[in-house]
Every structure is written in C-alpha cells, then in structure tokens.
Design a protein around this motif. Structure first.
Motif, mmCIF file in Angstrom:
data_model
loop_
_atom_site.group_PDB
_atom_site.id
_atom_site.type_symbol
_atom_site.label_atom_id
_atom_site.label_comp_id
_atom_site.label_asym_id
_atom_site.label_seq_id
_atom_site.Cartn_x
_atom_site.Cartn_y
_atom_site.Cartn_z
ATOM 1 N N ILE A 1 0.840 -1.194 0.000
ATOM 2 C CA ILE A 1 0.000 0.000 0.000
ATOM 3 C C ILE A 1 0.875 1.243 0.000
ATOM 4 O O ILE A 1 1.819 1.346 0.795
ATOM 5 N N VAL A 2 0.563 2.181 -0.876
ATOM 6 C CA VAL A 2 1.171 3.515 -0.854
ATOM 7 C C VAL A 2 0.039 4.517 -0.660
ATOM 8 O O VAL A 2 -0.942 4.504 -1.413
ATOM 9 N N LEU A 3 0.171 5.367 0.352
ATOM 10 C CA LEU A 3 -0.759 6.468 0.578
ATOM 11 C C LEU A 3 0.009 7.766 0.412
ATOM 12 O O LEU A 3 1.134 7.893 0.909
ATOM 13 N N ALA A 4 -0.587 8.741 -0.260
ATOM 14 C CA ALA A 4 0.131 9.993 -0.520
ATOM 15 C C ALA A 4 -0.849 11.139 -0.729
ATOM 16 O O ALA A 4 -2.027 10.930 -1.030
ATOM 17 N N THR A 5 -0.339 12.346 -0.562
ATOM 18 C CA THR A 5 -1.112 13.532 -0.906
ATOM 19 C C THR A 5 -1.001 13.770 -2.408
ATOM 20 O O THR A 5 -0.245 13.088 -3.112
ATOM 21 N N ASP A 6 -1.743 14.775 -2.894
ATOM 22 C CA ASP A 6 -1.712 15.049 -4.333
ATOM 23 C C ASP A 6 -0.522 15.912 -4.732
ATOM 24 O O ASP A 6 -0.435 16.360 -5.869
ATOM 25 N N GLY A 7 0.430 16.117 -3.815
ATOM 26 C CA GLY A 7 1.642 16.852 -4.150
ATOM 27 C C GLY A 7 2.596 16.063 -5.031
ATOM 28 O O GLY A 7 3.586 16.609 -5.519
ATOM 29 N N TYR A 8 2.306 14.774 -5.221
ATOM 30 C CA TYR A 8 3.084 13.960 -6.156
ATOM 31 C C TYR A 8 2.279 13.819 -7.452
ATOM 32 O O TYR A 8 1.279 13.109 -7.483
ATOM 33 N N PRO A 9 2.702 14.479 -8.525
ATOM 34 C CA PRO A 9 1.950 14.384 -9.788
ATOM 35 C C PRO A 9 2.016 12.999 -10.407
ATOM 36 O O PRO A 9 1.135 12.625 -11.182
ATOM 37 N N PHE A 10 3.053 12.235 -10.050
ATOM 38 C CA PHE A 10 3.220 10.876 -10.569
ATOM 39 C C PHE A 10 3.535 9.974 -9.379
ATOM 40 O O PHE A 10 4.675 9.940 -8.902
ATOM 41 N N LEU A 11 2.530 9.257 -8.898
ATOM 42 C CA LEU A 11 2.713 8.405 -7.732
ATOM 43 C C LEU A 11 3.310 7.080 -8.168
ATOM 44 O O LEU A 11 2.751 6.378 -9.021
ATOM 45 N N CYS A 12 4.440 6.742 -7.555
ATOM 46 C CA CYS A 12 5.191 5.546 -7.953
ATOM 47 C C CYS A 12 5.303 4.582 -6.772
ATOM 48 O O CYS A 12 5.067 4.965 -5.620
ATOM 49 N N PRO A 13 5.708 3.332 -7.029
ATOM 50 C CA PRO A 13 5.773 2.344 -5.956
ATOM 51 C C PRO A 13 6.822 2.627 -4.887
ATOM 52 O O PRO A 13 6.791 2.004 -3.825
ATOM 53 N N THR A 14 7.776 3.537 -5.150
ATOM 54 C CA THR A 14 8.751 3.904 -4.122
ATOM 55 C C THR A 14 8.794 5.421 -3.975
ATOM 56 O O THR A 14 8.484 6.162 -4.917
ATOM 57 N N LEU A 15 9.199 5.851 -2.792
ATOM 58 C CA LEU A 15 9.361 7.283 -2.541
ATOM 59 C C LEU A 15 10.441 7.861 -3.453
ATOM 60 O O LEU A 15 10.278 8.956 -4.008
ATOM 61 N N ALA A 16 11.533 7.127 -3.604
ATOM 62 C CA ALA A 16 12.638 7.632 -4.429
ATOM 63 C C ALA A 16 12.184 7.908 -5.854
ATOM 64 O O ALA A 16 12.516 8.945 -6.445
ATOM 65 N N GLU A 17 11.407 6.987 -6.434
ATOM 66 C CA GLU A 17 10.950 7.179 -7.802
ATOM 67 C C GLU A 17 9.913 8.298 -7.884
ATOM 68 O O GLU A 17 9.906 9.091 -8.841
ATOM 69 N N SER A 18 9.047 8.412 -6.886
ATOM 70 C CA SER A 18 8.058 9.500 -6.864
ATOM 71 C C SER A 18 8.759 10.849 -6.779
ATOM 72 O O SER A 18 8.366 11.808 -7.456
ATOM 73 N N GLU A 19 9.803 10.939 -5.964
ATOM 74 C CA GLU A 19 10.573 12.179 -5.855
ATOM 75 C C GLU A 19 11.330 12.475 -7.142
ATOM 76 O O GLU A 19 11.427 13.626 -7.569
ATOM 77 N N ARG A 20 11.861 11.416 -7.763
ATOM 78 C CA ARG A 20 12.597 11.624 -9.024
ATOM 79 C C ARG A 20 11.670 12.166 -10.098
ATOM 80 O O ARG A 20 12.021 13.104 -10.822
ATOM 81 N N ARG A 21 10.453 11.618 -10.186
ATOM 82 C CA ARG A 21 9.496 12.099 -11.186
ATOM 83 C C ARG A 21 9.053 13.528 -10.888
ATOM 84 O O ARG A 21 8.832 14.336 -11.794
ATOM 85 N N LEU A 22 8.935 13.866 -9.604
ATOM 86 C CA LEU A 22 8.583 15.233 -9.218
ATOM 87 C C LEU A 22 9.664 16.207 -9.657
ATOM 88 O O LEU A 22 9.376 17.275 -10.223
ATOM 89 N N GLN A 23 10.925 15.855 -9.401
ATOM 90 C CA GLN A 23 12.019 16.743 -9.778
ATOM 91 C C GLN A 23 12.181 16.815 -11.293
ATOM 92 O O GLN A 23 12.576 17.856 -11.839
ATOM 93 N N GLN A 24 11.845 15.728 -11.992
ATOM 94 C CA GLN A 24 11.873 15.761 -13.456
ATOM 95 C C GLN A 24 10.813 16.719 -13.987
ATOM 96 O O GLN A 24 11.036 17.454 -14.946
ATOM 97 N N GLN A 25 9.642 16.710 -13.338
ATOM 98 C CA GLN A 25 8.588 17.661 -13.709
ATOM 99 C C GLN A 25 9.070 19.089 -13.509
ATOM 100 O O GLN A 25 8.839 19.963 -14.357
ATOM 101 N N LYS A 26 9.756 19.338 -12.393
ATOM 102 C CA LYS A 26 10.279 20.683 -12.127
ATOM 103 C C LYS A 26 11.279 21.107 -13.200
ATOM 104 O O LYS A 26 11.300 22.269 -13.628
#
Length: 230
Positions: free
Chosen positions: A172-197
């Motif tokens: 289970i992954v629970l998250a706020t909508d601050g991640y535009p691309f929710l991924c199975p790991t935090l690291a990948e979700s953060e990487r996609r966020l920074q790629q969006q930036k």
C-alpha cells in the motif's frame, strides 16, 4: 501556522486517539466535530455567526485531507484529494473543479509567455494563478457538497471512496496530491517530481496544476508519502 497546517494537527491528534474499531462514517463524524469545536472560541461562542461566516468564506475554514488505512476493517478511506497505490493499482479522489482551473491557468500562462513575460518572472509572481483565485474561492463553497474535505462541516459519505482489501498480501502507498506521478517507491516519486520541475516548472504541459514551482521551492504543493505491506 496556516489554516491547513493547523487542521492537519487536529486531524492527526484525532486519529491517534480514535478507537481501532472506528468506521469511516464514525471517523468523518468525529473529525468533523473536532474541527468544528475549534471555531467557536474565536467568535465568543456565537455559533450562528461563525457558521454563517464560514459558509460565505470557505477559504477561512480549517481544511485538510486524509488517506487512512484501517487495519481492523482492512479498508482504505480517501477523505479529500489524496491518492494511493494498491499492489500498483492507482486510486485517487480529486476535487471536481481542479482540472478545469488548471486548464484556465495554463491558458493564461500561455498568454503571458506570448506577450513576452519570461518563465522566471511567472515563477516569481504567478499572476496566472492570481487570475483563477476568484473562481477557486467560488468553487470552494462546494466543499462537502460536490467533493469531500475535512473542514468542520458534514462530510458526505458518497464523496469518500472506501476501498476494501481481501486477505491476500497487499503493498500500500498512501500519498497527498503533491506527487503528480505516484510511484511504488518514494525515491521514484521524488525523481518524477524533480523531473517535472526540470521539464515544466510552470505545470502547463502534459501535467497541469493550479500553481507552478515557485522560485526557491523544490515542489509546487505539500506532499506526504508512506508505503507499507499488510
């Protein structure tokens, strides 16, 4: 402390204290009462005055969302605009007006860029977002009418997805909508966020939002992420 952060502390405290057998309906009623009672002291006990004021000015309410896993009931509750992954299957509960406002802002940003205003200028002073604020405030009057939030007003059960899990293993992954691309790991979700930036800091391309990455910020919205197995 902002209204949203103050609401978060009330909700977190309520969750820590609520009985483990609590149902989604009981949670919604209880956390609504917990928020509601914080309003009255500021208005010298005049309950009618505070309710009238907050109905007219929803932006002044203490407002939060919550994604909750009930281990006893084996349920996930999405109260407000949060998101989750269940064995990598995606679920969310967005505000109904969010995408429309994001499209309006994107169109306004395009106009500003075409007029010669630089991307960095918009990131420093997002006048396109300012242009949609009046409509956003009007839509907020539909809180707990057309969509659910935790804000001290009755939460309609029909607007709160309840996802029931069977007894197979679940990640289970629970998250706020601050991640535009929710991924199975935090690291990948953060990487996609920074790629969006990097690729689209204004958030006006394939992913559109009602705000961009303001200068100096590493995200465009608050974010929380938790992953666990049951």
């Amino acid at each position: 402390m902002s209204n949203g952060r103050y609401a978060m502390t009330i909700v977190a405290d309520y969750i820590r204290r609520m009985p483990k057998e609590t149902s989604c309906q009981q949670f919604c009623a209880g956390v609504t009462a917990a928020i509601r009672k914080r309003y009255i002291p500021f208005w010298k006990g005049n309950k009618d005055a505070v309710i009238d004021r907050l109905l007219e000015h929803p932006e002044e309410r203490l407002t939060a969302s919550a994604a909750i896993f009930s281990r006893v009931r084996r349920e996930i509750w999405l109260v407000g605009d949060c998101q989750c992954l269940l064995n990598q299957q995606y679920y969310d509960n967005p505000k109904p007006y969010e995408q429309t406002l994001a499209e309006m802002r994107a169109a306004k940003v395009a106009e500003l860029l075409a007029s010669g205003i630089s991307r960095d200028s918009i990131l420093a002073d997002d006048t396109a977002r300012s242009a949609i604020i009046p409509q956003m405030l009007r839509e907020m009057r539909n809180q707990n009418v057309t969509y659910a939030v935790i804000d001290g007003f009755h939460i309609p059960a029909a607007k709160v997805p309840v996802i029931t899990l069977d007894f197979r293993p679940w990640e289970i992954v629970l998250a706020t909508d601050g991640y535009p691309f929710l991924c199975p790991t935090l690291a990948e979700s953060e990487r996609r966020l920074q790629q969006q930036k990097t690729d689209d800091p204004l958030n006006i391309g394939a992913f559109k939002a009602t705000k961009g990455f303001l200068a100096g910020n590493n995200s465009f919205d608050d974010r929380a992420y938790i992953r666990f197995q049951v």
